[in-house]
Design a protein around this motif. Sequence first.
Motif, PDB file in Angstrom:
ATOM      1  N   TYR B  37     132.290-123.807  54.561  1.00  0.00           N
ATOM      2  CA  TYR B  37     131.933-123.157  53.255  1.00  0.00           C
ATOM      3  C   TYR B  37     130.450-122.410  53.374  1.00  0.00           C
ATOM      4  O   TYR B  37     129.706-122.744  54.385  1.00  0.00           O
ATOM      5  N   LYS B  38     130.615-121.262  52.665  1.00  0.00           N
ATOM      6  CA  LYS B  38     129.187-120.469  52.648  1.00  0.00           C
ATOM      7  C   LYS B  38     128.421-120.514  51.460  1.00  0.00           C
ATOM      8  O   LYS B  38     129.075-120.685  50.423  1.00  0.00           O
ATOM      9  N   ILE B  49     137.072-121.148  54.974  1.00  0.00           N
ATOM     10  CA  ILE B  49     138.163-121.128  55.953  1.00  0.00           C
ATOM     11  C   ILE B  49     138.477-122.786  56.131  1.00  0.00           C
ATOM     12  O   ILE B  49     137.610-123.773  55.972  1.00  0.00           O
ATOM     13  N   ARG B  50     139.858-123.162  56.419  1.00  0.00           N
ATOM     14  CA  ARG B  50     140.106-124.540  56.334  1.00  0.00           C
ATOM     15  C   ARG B  50     141.044-124.778  57.482  1.00  0.00           C
ATOM     16  O   ARG B  50     141.700-124.041  57.998  1.00  0.00           O
ATOM     17  N   GLN B  51     140.835-126.224  58.030  1.00  0.00           N
ATOM     18  CA  GLN B  51     141.883-126.343  59.139  1.00  0.00           C
ATOM     19  C   GLN B  51     142.301-127.865  58.974  1.00  0.00           C
ATOM     20  O   GLN B  51     141.615-128.771  58.582  1.00  0.00           O
ATOM     21  N   ALA B  59     142.865-121.756  62.435  1.00  0.00           N
ATOM     22  CA  ALA B  59     142.983-121.119  61.401  1.00  0.00           C
ATOM     23  C   ALA B  59     142.249-119.628  61.415  1.00  0.00           C
ATOM     24  O   ALA B  59     141.257-119.567  61.980  1.00  0.00           O
ATOM     25  N   THR B  60     142.871-118.746  60.803  1.00  0.00           N
ATOM     26  CA  THR B  60     141.951-117.346  60.828  1.00  0.00           C
ATOM     27  C   THR B  60     142.118-116.907  59.492  1.00  0.00           C
ATOM     28  O   THR B  60     143.139-116.930  58.476  1.00  0.00           O
ATOM     29  N   PHE B  91     128.038-124.285  55.764  1.00  0.00           N
ATOM     30  CA  PHE B  91     128.170-125.782  55.899  1.00  0.00           C
ATOM     31  C   PHE B  91     129.534-125.845  56.501  1.00  0.00           C
ATOM     32  O   PHE B  91     130.757-125.613  56.123  1.00  0.00           O
ATOM     33  N   CYS B  92     129.577-126.991  57.492  1.00  0.00           N
ATOM     34  CA  CYS B  92     130.854-127.635  57.981  1.00  0.00           C
ATOM     35  C   CYS B  92     131.190-128.778  57.206  1.00  0.00           C
ATOM     36  O   CYS B  92     130.026-129.467  56.704  1.00  0.00           O
ATOM     37  N   ALA B  93     132.186-128.862  57.054  1.00  0.00           N
ATOM     38  CA  ALA B  93     132.439-130.350  55.880  1.00  0.00           C
ATOM     39  C   ALA B  93     134.046-130.857  56.489  1.00  0.00           C
ATOM     40  O   ALA B  93     134.761-130.284  57.076  1.00  0.00           O
ATOM     41  N   TYR B  94     133.932-132.148  56.331  1.00  0.00           N
ATOM     42  CA  TYR B  94     135.124-133.000  56.548  1.00  0.00           C
ATOM     43  C   TYR B  94     135.626-133.644  55.445  1.00  0.00           C
ATOM     44  O   TYR B  94     134.968-134.216  54.689  1.00  0.00           O
TER      45      TYR B  94
END
Lengths: 113, 118
Positions: B37-38, B49-51, B59-60, B91-94
């Motif tokens: 997330y930005k 983006i999500r994976q 993902a791209t 932010f990286c998120a799980y």
Amino acid sequence: EPEVTQTPSHQVTQMGQEVILRCVPISNHLYFYWYRQILGQKVEFLVSFYNNEISEKSEIFDDQFSVERPDGSNFTLKIRSTKLEDSAMYFCASSAGLGTEAFFGQGTRLTVV
Amino acid sequence: AQTVTQSQPEMSVQEAETVTLSCTYDTSESDYYLFWYKQPPSRQMILVIRQEAYKQQNATENRFSVNFQKAAKSFSLKISDSQLGDAAMYFCAYRSPTHTGTASKLTFGTGTRLQVTL
């Protein structure tokens, strides 16, 4: 493009007062969330809501907090008796399905004085 | 409990250059979702983006791509051809695997502030 809408954008309240933060999730979404971000810190999960009940809540979400979906479109977060440490940005989010991405609102900045 | 670690509090990149933001996570689950997330100065959280963990392909999304290393529990974000508008907190998120009838929360890292210079 559909979006999550939060009101108000900024609220100032006196310590001990009750506040209600309002959110209108994206219309076909089924899962709703509240997060908060204390200034300069990371975003923290508060509560998730599905099928008209709380699915999960964090240790932050104590008896002072409650959520409601009163009319099928709004999703509210109530803080019963605000404390100084409740000052934060509160984000509402919604998602369409399990595992799909959550879309966030623009946030409500709550300042408790 | 899952944890997400972003070890770079701040990064800087020149306009038009490429930058990579790091994220590692800890989980015992085998199927899950990862997101970047930005958060620009307006403070709104915007999905970049999500994976899905079950997908081997990275993902791209236009100038944004990820390097997902499941065994290493690493999920880095690469921004190519950086633009001034990319300056933000990232932010990286799980998210845990879904369970029937329940919503699942996002667990965020502490964020990386990206500066873009001319």
